[in-house]
Design a protein around this motif. Structure first.
Motif, PDB file in Angstrom:
ATOM      1  N   THR A 130       0.860  -1.186   0.000  1.00  0.00           N
ATOM      2  CA  THR A 130       0.000   0.000   0.000  1.00  0.00           C
ATOM      3  C   THR A 130       0.892   1.230   0.000  1.00  0.00           C
ATOM      4  O   THR A 130       1.714   1.410   0.904  1.00  0.00           O
ATOM      5  N   THR A 137      -3.458   6.977  -3.477  1.00  0.00           N
ATOM      6  CA  THR A 137      -3.213   6.034  -2.385  1.00  0.00           C
ATOM      7  C   THR A 137      -3.940   4.742  -2.698  1.00  0.00           C
ATOM      8  O   THR A 137      -5.138   4.743  -3.008  1.00  0.00           O
ATOM      9  N   GLY A 138      -3.212   3.631  -2.621  1.00  0.00           N
ATOM     10  CA  GLY A 138      -3.841   2.351  -2.902  1.00  0.00           C
ATOM     11  C   GLY A 138      -2.830   1.220  -2.867  1.00  0.00           C
ATOM     12  O   GLY A 138      -1.673   1.402  -2.457  1.00  0.00           O
ATOM     13  N   THR A 139      -3.276   0.057  -3.311  1.00  0.00           N
ATOM     14  CA  THR A 139      -2.456  -1.147  -3.307  1.00  0.00           C
ATOM     15  C   THR A 139      -1.880  -1.387  -4.694  1.00  0.00           C
ATOM     16  O   THR A 139      -2.597  -1.313  -5.697  1.00  0.00           O
ATOM     17  N   THR A 152      -7.206   1.484  -5.764  1.00  0.00           N
ATOM     18  CA  THR A 152      -7.576   2.336  -4.644  1.00  0.00           C
ATOM     19  C   THR A 152      -8.579   1.617  -3.740  1.00  0.00           C
ATOM     20  O   THR A 152      -9.097   0.553  -4.075  1.00  0.00           O
ATOM     21  N   ALA A 153      -8.866   2.236  -2.594  1.00  0.00           N
ATOM     22  CA  ALA A 153      -9.765   1.616  -1.619  1.00  0.00           C
ATOM     23  C   ALA A 153     -11.182   1.485  -2.147  1.00  0.00           C
ATOM     24  O   ALA A 153     -11.931   0.590  -1.730  1.00  0.00           O
ATOM     25  N   ASN A 155     -11.913   0.607  -5.132  1.00  0.00           N
ATOM     26  CA  ASN A 155     -11.850  -0.366  -6.229  1.00  0.00           C
ATOM     27  C   ASN A 155     -11.703   0.297  -7.598  1.00  0.00           C
ATOM     28  O   ASN A 155     -12.220  -0.186  -8.597  1.00  0.00           O
TER      29      ASN A 155
END
Length: 275
Positions: A130, A137-139, A152-153, A155
């Motif tokens: 992350t 910001t995300g994975t 991202t959070a 999706n």
């Protein structure tokens, strides 16, 4: 227009003679091309297996294998046309000019290519990390040669150019395995500070997702004109960070209401700072 049979015979004879004279070169060139393609596939397969056995990064493995594959194909093509008797010096000059023109027209892409190489080699992040970079910001879901895909959070998939990514600041929340959430609670001056601190510590210690080492911390951070500011800093594993943050806020509010402690209109999350 009359067709002279003798001319046709002469042309056919010349063609057959040229074909007979040229056939050894043509056959040998075709054989070189055929066996060369087979050898390239074999070498590429062996190189991939060796790199996988040595636990190299999957992205780096794919890039190196693909680069080697195309480099060998170019060499094979030059060898093929050279075997046919075609002059290669002018051909190489043409390729060089084309490469320069393409390079000038694709400066941004080359910058992203170089950025991708730096990311693959120096590994500021890896798949599944992350991160926060370039306002996203995300994975990290995929590291490609020119772009990095970040999920991202909510999706959404964001493609970030590797050139900008490698030259900017990258905040990796997953690299250390643990993360600290930083909260500030403002309470009124008539609050029993020791009691409030005990309540906050109990909430953190009773949460099984809050790590005992490093130990959570609660302390008076500052005194303002209207409130006493408590700093609340629990540690959690990366996978539990979101739940620990929300549970801490909820449980602290419930506990303060139960004990009659009034929270001033001041609450700020500072989880992205290291103060």
């Amino acid at each position: 227009m009359e067709v002279n049979p003798n001319e046709i015979t002469n042309y056919a004879t010349k063609f057959i003679n040229i074909l007979i004279d040229y056939s050894p070169k043509l056959i040998s060139a075709i054989l070189i091309l055929f066996f060369g393609l087979y050898a390239i596939r074999l070498v590429n397969r062996v190189i991939r297996k060796i790199m996988l056995k040595r636990n190299l990064d999957p992205t780096l493995t794919k890039f190196l294998a693909d680069f080697l594959l195309w480099a060998l194909r170019v060499l094979l093509f030059v060898t093929f046309i050279s075997k046919l008797g075609i002059e290669t010096s002018s051909f190489v000059a043409i390729l060089g000019a084309m490469g320069l023109a393409v390079g000038l027209s694709l400066q941004g892409s080359l910058s992203n290519f170089a950025g991708g190489m730096l990311i693959i080699l120096f590994k500021p992040f890896k798949l599944g990390d992350t991160i926060e970079a370039q306002g996203v910001t995300g994975t990290v879901s995929e590291i490609q040669i020119f772009v990095t895909k970040i999920l991202t959070a909510n999706n959404q998939t964001v493609f970030v150019p590797n050139g900008a990514l490698s030259n900017g600041n990258i905040m990796n929340y997953s690299m250390q395995g643990q993360r600290r959430a930083d909260f500030s609670f403002a309470v009124s001056y008539d609050t029993d500070l020791k009691k409030a601190k005990e309540i906050l510590l109990k909430i953190l210690n009773d949460n099984p997702k809050v790590l005992k080492n490093p130990a959570p911390a609660v302390f008076v951070q500052s005194l303002t004109d209207s409130a006493v500011i408590f700093a609340v800093r629990p540690w959690a594993n990366n996978t539990d960070f979101g739940e620990v943050s929300s549970e801490t806020l909820e449980n602290c509010k419930i506990a303060f209401d139960k004990e009659g402690i009034r929270i001033q209109p001041y609450l700020q999350e500072l989880s992205k700072k290291n103060s």
